[in-house]
Design a protein around this motif. Structure first.
Motif: not given
Length: 544
Positions: A526-537
């Motif tokens: 579930d989306c929670n805004g944490s850094r683990s859910q951030q991705w650099l393309l």
């Protein structure tokens, strides 16, 4: 007594009509369109049909199974040509084959004034039995074979055939491409038909190819390529529902014929299929047109890549490439090549692929270079003459080819990024790990070298690596790689460039770093805004 005489007359008359029918079938068969029609003799062919038994090994395309006592010898012979030589040698050189055509093809009528054709077969250390089953009114081009039976013995045998056969010999090993160029130069027919040296042609295979070229001289046509088992020499019909494509590594691949092509043909499966690429071993082409569009690239070595180079060139320069579904030719498909490549297989194929990428693919060549970074070190020679050919022929850009000929290509026409997908929290990258379809995508230290860590985020919101897309079918994953289906659904991800999140639309969950249970596989949460859910393309840059 009178009844007995009457029965004899009836039986004799029936037999005469059967023989006449066979004679007429032979006369109007595909053979009557080969070179030197006036020299053709039908009576020997008639005798062969009448006397042939369908009970021998491999007749009607049936499998040949070797007894257990001969298995060891069979395995040793297999290594010579990478197919079951013992089985092949047991089969008649003119064995019967099943008629595998669609019913609608069997009733088609072709014009009497079809162009004639010269058939070119290049062979190098080919097996005697497979080569001679391929021979039929051909130019045979020997690419410097070393086996004694392919020298004087073959020439003597060719002189006994009822159809004209020429054998040309290369002075040194030159490879398929240059040998075909020499063979093509020696042809006299209006059409050149190229075959590999381990093929078998079925009834009615040639007329449909020549008829299509008669309609349009810029049409380059291929038969359906049926499969001859390398293990048993069983003849298995190929599908009329597949056509040629390619992946990011420029490997030829078969893919299902798309619905748009079925709609274009209004559902008539006997009409030719427009194919983006061809396998390259078996095709017919108007000889003058072959020369006009630049034949083969003489700067390519041995074998590999020439089929895609010609495919791109044909389409981009105004021709068409088609699979004629009413033509069937069998081909022995081997799991490995028995031949050596001067300089090594990889070196030769990489050089050839670089040549075609540099000349025909424009900026889309980056997909090839990024996923195959080692190819950048290969010297591909001078391509200025091929670029000049493209200019002279006023050929269209590769983007036109992708838009109009291959819209379902594995190379996306529009994309947001081409490079790594890096996790902000761990500083690690999504990695396909060299895994195959239906396996989980991986997660590994970023190495910046492309290859397995190259993904494209496309305008269709796919995360694609070659011809596989990230796919999630249930909550919390797993994230697997499946063939891209272009239908969004489980393969649709929305990237938020501000939040740096990749939202899987169907589940409404975000791509996240791996869990403790499986630290090598990214997951969904579930989306929670944490850094683990951030991705650099990140787009990769190339050093050429």
């Amino acid at each position: 007594m009178r009844r007995f005489v009457y029965c004899k007359v009836v039986l004799t008359t029936s037999l005469v009509w059967v023989l006449v029918d066979v004679f007429l079938l032979l006369y109007f068969s595909e053979c009557n369109k080969c070179d030197d029609r006036k020299d053709r003799s039908l009576l020997p062919a008639l005798r062969a049909v009448i006397s042939r038994s369908h009970e021998g090994p491999g007749e009607m395309g049936k499998a040949v199974n070797i007894p257990k006592d001969d298995q060891e010898k069979m395995k040793e012979l297999f290594k010579i040509n990478q197919f079951n030589l013992m089985a092949s040698d047991m089969i008649a050189l003119n064995r019967s084959l099943p008629d595998v055509r669609l019913d609608g093809c069997k009733t088609k009528v072709y014009p009497d004034d079809l162009p004639n054709t010269s058939i070119v077969i290049v062979f190098h250390n080919e097996a005697w039995s497979t080569l001679l089953r391929t021979v039929h009114s051909v130019i045979n081009l020997d690419d410097a074979s070393e086996r004694d039976f392919l020298k004087k013995k073959l020439e003597n045998y060719a002189r006994t055939l009822e159809v004209p056969v020429r054998i040309l010999r290369m002075e040194q090993r030159s490879g398929l491409i240059r040998a075909r160029l020499r063979g093509a130069a020696a042809t006299k027919g209006q059409v050149i038909t190229f075959l590999d040296a381990h093929c078998e042609c079925t009834v009615g295979w040639l007329e449909p190819l020549l008829a299509r070229i008669k309609e349009d001289r810029t049409a380059v046509v291929c038969p359906i390529i049926d499969v001859i088992s390398d293990e048993t020499f069983e003849y298995m019909a190929g599908s009329d529902m597949t056509y040629g494509g390619f992946n990011w590594k420029l490997n030829f691949r078969w893919y299902p014929v798309p619905q748009r092509e079925m709609d274009r043909r209004k559902g008539d499966r006997t009409l030719p299929v427009r194919t983006p690429t061809m396998a390259g071993g078996l095709f017919s082409i108007d000889k003058t047109y072959f020369e006009e569009i630049g034949s083969y690239d003489p700067g390519m070595d041995i074998w590999g890549g020439e089929n895609l180079e010609m495919s791109f060139r044909i389409w981009q320069c105004g021709g068409s490439l088609e699979i004629v579904t009413c033509s069937h030719v069998g081909h022995v498909f081997r799991k490995a090549t028995p031949y050596s490549f001067p300089g090594g297989t990889g070196q030769v194929i990489n050089k050839n692929n670089r040549r075609l990428a540099e000349v025909w693919m424009d900026d889309f060549k980056d997909f090839f270079y990024i996923i195959s970074p080692g190819v950048m070190r290969v010297d591909y020679g001078d391509v200025s003459s091929r670029k000049a050919l493209r200019e002279a022929l006023k050929c269209k850009p590769f983007s036109w080819y992708l838009e109009n000929i291959y819209p379902d290509s594995q190379i996306p026409r529009r994309y947001y990024s081409l490079g790594e997908i890096r996790n902000v929290e761990t500083n690690q990258c999504v990695d396909n790990m060299g895994r195959k379809e239906n396996e989980k995508v991986g997660f590994f230290n970023c190495h910046g070298m492309g290859g397995n860590q190259v993904f494209s985020y496309t305008a269709d919101k796919e995360i694609r690596t070659d011809d596989l897309c990230l796919d999630v079918s249930r909550l919390n994953g797993p994230v697997v790689m499946l063939k891209c289906h272009h239908m969004k659904g489980n393969q649709m991800f929305e990237y938020d460039a501000e939040r740096l999140t990749l939202l899987h639309v169907n589940s409404n969950q975000c791509l996240d770093m791996p869990s403790e249970e499986d630290k090598m596989v990214p997951t969904l949460r579930d989306c929670n805004g944490s850094r683990s859910q951030q991705w650099l393309l990140r787009n990769m840059t190339l050093s050429i």
